[in-house]
Design an enzyme around this catalytic site. Structure first.
Site, PDB file in Angstrom:
ATOM      1  N   LYS A  22      16.336  44.476  67.572  1.00 53.24           N
ATOM      2  CA  LYS A  22      17.471  45.398  67.412  1.00 53.24           C
ATOM      3  C   LYS A  22      17.217  46.709  68.161  1.00 53.24           C
ATOM      4  CE  LYS A  22      17.822  48.000  63.476  1.00 53.24           C
ATOM      5  NZ  LYS A  22      17.962  49.435  63.780  1.00 53.24           N
ATOM      6  N   ASN A  23      16.003  47.252  67.984  1.00 53.89           N
ATOM      7  CA  ASN A  23      15.757  48.577  68.544  1.00 53.89           C
ATOM      8  C   ASN A  23      15.509  48.577  70.047  1.00 53.89           C
ATOM      9  OD1 ASN A  23      16.164  49.582  66.039  1.00 53.89           O
ATOM     10  ND2 ASN A  23      14.023  50.067  65.608  1.00 53.89           N
ATOM     11  N   ARG A  93      22.819  55.811  63.645  1.00 50.02           N
ATOM     12  CA  ARG A  93      22.214  56.948  64.338  1.00 50.02           C
ATOM     13  C   ARG A  93      21.891  56.663  65.805  1.00 50.02           C
ATOM     14  NH1 ARG A  93      19.837  61.313  62.607  1.00 50.02           N
ATOM     15  NH2 ARG A  93      18.382  60.957  64.302  1.00 50.02           N
ATOM     16  N   CYS A 117      20.170  60.958  56.712  1.00 48.34           N
ATOM     17  CA  CYS A 117      20.475  59.688  56.071  1.00 48.34           C
ATOM     18  C   CYS A 117      19.532  59.531  54.908  1.00 48.34           C
ATOM     19  CB  CYS A 117      20.382  58.534  57.060  1.00 48.34           C
ATOM     20  SG  CYS A 117      18.763  58.365  57.778  1.00 48.34           S
ATOM     21  N   ARG A 122      17.001  63.801  59.805  1.00 46.00           N
ATOM     22  CA  ARG A 122      16.587  63.225  61.094  1.00 46.00           C
ATOM     23  C   ARG A 122      17.136  64.080  62.218  1.00 46.00           C
ATOM     24  NH1 ARG A 122      17.239  56.756  60.515  1.00 46.00           N
ATOM     25  NH2 ARG A 122      16.211  56.749  62.520  1.00 46.00           N
ATOM     26  N   ASP A 308       8.843  51.189  59.789  1.00 49.18           N
ATOM     27  CA  ASP A 308       9.870  50.186  59.473  1.00 49.18           C
ATOM     28  C   ASP A 308       9.302  48.989  58.708  1.00 49.18           C
ATOM     29  OD1 ASP A 308      11.796  51.750  60.601  1.00 49.18           O
ATOM     30  OD2 ASP A 308      11.993  50.603  62.452  1.00 49.18           O
ATOM     31  N   ARG A 400      22.678  45.166  58.839  1.00 48.80           N
ATOM     32  CA  ARG A 400      22.551  46.054  59.999  1.00 48.80           C
ATOM     33  C   ARG A 400      21.386  45.604  60.877  1.00 48.80           C
ATOM     34  NH1 ARG A 400      20.974  51.553  58.743  1.00 48.80           N
ATOM     35  NH2 ARG A 400      20.597  51.331  60.956  1.00 48.80           N
TER      36      ARG A 400
HETATM   37  C1  UD1 Z   1      13.486  54.784  65.829  1.00 45.99           C
HETATM   38  C2  UD1 Z   1      13.908  53.458  65.255  1.00 45.99           C
HETATM   39  C3  UD1 Z   1      13.643  53.403  63.762  1.00 45.99           C
HETATM   40  C4  UD1 Z   1      12.201  53.774  63.478  1.00 45.99           C
HETATM   41  C5  UD1 Z   1      11.813  55.076  64.147  1.00 45.99           C
HETATM   42  C6  UD1 Z   1      10.342  55.419  64.017  1.00 45.99           C
HETATM   43  C7  UD1 Z   1      15.760  52.841  66.699  1.00 45.99           C
HETATM   44  C8  UD1 Z   1      17.194  52.585  66.853  1.00 45.99           C
HETATM   45  N1  UD1 Z   1      15.329  53.274  65.517  1.00 45.99           N
HETATM   46  O1  UD1 Z   1      14.305  55.778  65.234  1.00 45.99           O
HETATM   47  O2  UD1 Z   1      13.936  52.085  63.311  1.00 45.99           O
HETATM   48  O3  UD1 Z   1      12.043  53.921  62.067  1.00 45.99           O
HETATM   49  O4  UD1 Z   1      12.110  55.008  65.552  1.00 45.99           O
HETATM   50  O5  UD1 Z   1       9.568  54.390  64.531  1.00 45.99           O
HETATM   51  O6  UD1 Z   1      14.974  52.614  67.608  1.00 45.99           O
HETATM   52  N2  UD1 Z   1      12.336  63.821  65.016  1.00 45.99           N
HETATM   53  C9  UD1 Z   1      12.428  65.180  65.171  1.00 45.99           C
HETATM   54  N3  UD1 Z   1      13.207  65.650  66.210  1.00 45.99           N
HETATM   55  C10 UD1 Z   1      13.864  64.828  67.068  1.00 45.99           C
HETATM   56  C11 UD1 Z   1      13.739  63.441  66.906  1.00 45.99           C
HETATM   57  C12 UD1 Z   1      12.955  62.966  65.855  1.00 45.99           C
HETATM   58  O7  UD1 Z   1      11.855  65.952  64.404  1.00 45.99           O
HETATM   59  O8  UD1 Z   1      14.548  65.330  67.968  1.00 45.99           O
HETATM   60  C13 UD1 Z   1      11.522  63.280  63.894  1.00 45.99           C
HETATM   61  C14 UD1 Z   1      12.314  62.336  62.994  1.00 45.99           C
HETATM   62  O9  UD1 Z   1      13.030  63.062  61.997  1.00 45.99           O
HETATM   63  C15 UD1 Z   1      11.217  61.485  62.399  1.00 45.99           C
HETATM   64  C16 UD1 Z   1      10.235  61.362  63.572  1.00 45.99           C
HETATM   65  O10 UD1 Z   1      10.511  62.457  64.431  1.00 45.99           O
HETATM   66  O11 UD1 Z   1      10.615  62.160  61.329  1.00 45.99           O
HETATM   67  C17 UD1 Z   1      10.344  60.075  64.361  1.00 45.99           C
HETATM   68  O12 UD1 Z   1      11.710  59.866  64.726  1.00 45.99           O
HETATM   69  P1  UD1 Z   1      12.171  58.993  65.980  1.00 45.99           P
HETATM   70  O13 UD1 Z   1      10.979  58.367  66.598  1.00 45.99           O
HETATM   71  O14 UD1 Z   1      13.050  59.836  66.830  1.00 45.99           O
HETATM   72  O15 UD1 Z   1      13.067  57.877  65.288  1.00 45.99           O
HETATM   73  P2  UD1 Z   1      14.384  57.241  65.870  1.00 45.99           P
HETATM   74  O16 UD1 Z   1      14.294  57.126  67.337  1.00 45.99           O
HETATM   75  O17 UD1 Z   1      15.576  57.902  65.254  1.00 45.99           O
END
Ligand code: UD1
Length: 421
Positions: A22-23, A93, A117, A122, A308, A400
């Site tokens: 999915k990701n 997201r 969420c 996030r 995850d 999902r």
């Molecule tokens: C992706 C995955 C999700 C997985 C996560 C962590 C997808 C669609 N989703 O989510 O399934 O759980 O990686 O492996 O690929 N953060 C910040 N600032 C930012 C961005 C992130 O502080 O601008 C923080 C987030 O709140 C979180 C951490 O960094 O605490 C990691 O987030 P991130 O790696 O960005 O997760 P996603 O890409 O949203």
């Protein structure tokens, strides 16, 4: 709302075929926006999140849809807009990935800002700061991120955030940087296999990217990209979830078509726990039924243990004697499943962002509620070993991210059925 009913105690035995990740599918679908023409993506799982991304692509003017079982075509020859509205973004997201792709394609993007969420706040600061470094003007107005750039220019961008790095920001910046003038260097980039897969797809489109999979990625911008055909990697989280199911309720359970190298953090953790893990060509399996040991586990960015898989592992450890500790380093608030697992008889408490799991001898079935995608998987796993009947509500979360989980577990011998409402 659909529910899933499970009667616990059946032994699982057999093989499960793993679907596409999915990701990886979501960012690769967004990447299709970068090139005029028709791209074809294979091994795309039929999931609600994929449906949400399709809705966004179509809203932006692309022709997008499944053309065969797990084959998707996206024709982004003519885009008619650059705005991803709240109604579409709020369901998922990962829609924020449209930002980098639209900026790369047309220099303009407007995407509803995703809120928090249930797994916690996030933020998207790393995405926005990075795009600014590439020369985009970025503002947040009326709940929308608006980004515009007459020209994107390569830059050095450090993605070290409070939680190590960001998968989404790494991908969003790749999507924009492939069309920037000059060289972009991403430092402390996420190393997840899904980042690598997105980079491979972009390379198939003609992008020049080196170092994906390491923490330093270099992108030399190109003037034009072309549509591509691509087959995405298997879903390591789906595979890991079924391995935990086997560890809990096997018998021998194998996942077919998985990548053992992507599963190393999960299989080594299961091995540490005492689970018998084996690997063959295109296959990873576990043998359940052994007495297991309590563990200390910390979630980390790849190649560490994935957040995850945290909830699913918690289910396993809830029935392993002794006290296990699971510390969540990526989403310190991602523990909504604890009270639900405790309703099933688990003994789990929370100390800051560490779950203290005191193993119990047995779980007992009850109605429970899924609060997010992986939590719902964890509750279904718990239902497999809980005495009597477990009813998991709000299954739309599960849909999902898991393709026909009820059918796949039933094929292994679980007593599980979906109740349509
Ligand atoms: C992706 C995955 C999700 C997985 C996560 C962590 C997808 C669609 N989703 O989510 O399934 O759980 O990686 O492996 O690929 N953060 C910040 N600032 C930012 C961005 C992130 O502080 O601008 C923080 C987030 O709140 C979180 C951490 O960094 O605490 C990691 O987030 P991130 O790696 O960005 O997760 P996603 O890409 O949203």
């Amino acid at each position: 709302m659909d529910k899933i009913e499970i009667t616990g105690g059946r032994r699982l035995e057999g093989e499960i075929r793993i679907g596409g990740a999915k990701n990886a599918a979501l960012p690769i679908m967004a990447a299709c926006l970068l090139a005029p023409g028709r791209s074809v993506i294979r091994n795309v799982p039929r999931l609600r999140d994929v449906g949400s991304m399709l809705a966004i692509l179509r809203h932006l003017g692309a022709e997008a849809g499944f053309v065969a079982d797990n084959e998707l075509a996206v024709d982004a020859s003519k885009l008619s807009g650059h705005r991803a509205p709240y109604e579409l973004v709020s369901t998922m997201r990962a829609s924020i990935l449209a930002l980098g792709a639209l900026l790369g394609r047309s220099g303009r993007a407007e995407v509803s800002a995703p809120g928090g969420c249930v797994i916690g706040p996030r933020p998207i600061d790393l995405h926005l700061e990075g795009l600014k470094k590439l020369g985009a003007e970025v503002e947040l107005e009326h709940g929308y991120v608006r980004a515009a750039a007459r020209e994107l220019n390569g830059a050095e961008i450090d993605l070290a955030g409070r939680f190590g790095t960001s998968v989404g920001a790494t991908i969003n910046l790749l999507l924009a940087a492939v069309r920037a003038r000059g060289t972009t260097v991403l430092l402390n980039a996420a190393r997840e296999p899904e980042v690598v897969d997105t980079a491979k797809f972009l390379r198939a489109m003609g992008a020049r990217i080196e170092g994906a999979g390491s923490s330093r990625i270099t992108v030399d911008g190109v003037g034009e990209l072309s549509p591509a055909e691509y087959e995405i990697i298997p879903d390591r989280i789906e595979a890991g979830t079924y391995l935990v199911a086997g560890a809990l309720a096997g018998g021998e359970v194998s996942v077919i078509g998985a990548r053992p190298d992507h599963l190393e953090a999960v299989t080594s953790t299961l091995t540490r726990c005492g689970v018998a893990v084996f690997a063959g060509k295109g296959l990873v399996g576990v043998r359940g039924g052994r007495s297991l040991k309590s563990l200390e586990v910390v979630t980390q960015p790849y190649p560490g243990f994935p957040t995850d898989m945290q909830a699913q592992l918690m289910t396993l450890l809830s029935v392993v004697s002794g006290t296990s500790l699971i510390t969540e380093k990526i989403y310190p608030e991602r523990f909504m499943h604890i009270p639900e697992l405790n309703r099933l008889g688990a003994r789990i408490s929370l100390e800051d962002s560490t779950a203290v799991v005191r193993g119990v001898e047995r779980l007992s079935g009850a109605p429970v509620m899924a609060a997010d995608l992986r939590a719902s998987a964890a509750l279904i796993l718990a239902g497999l070993v809980a005495e009597g009947r477990t009813l998991v509500d709000r299954i739309y979360h599960l849909d999902r991210g898991y393709e026909r989980m009820d059918e796949k577990l039933a094929a292994l011998g679980a007593s599980i059925r979906r109740i349509l409402e």
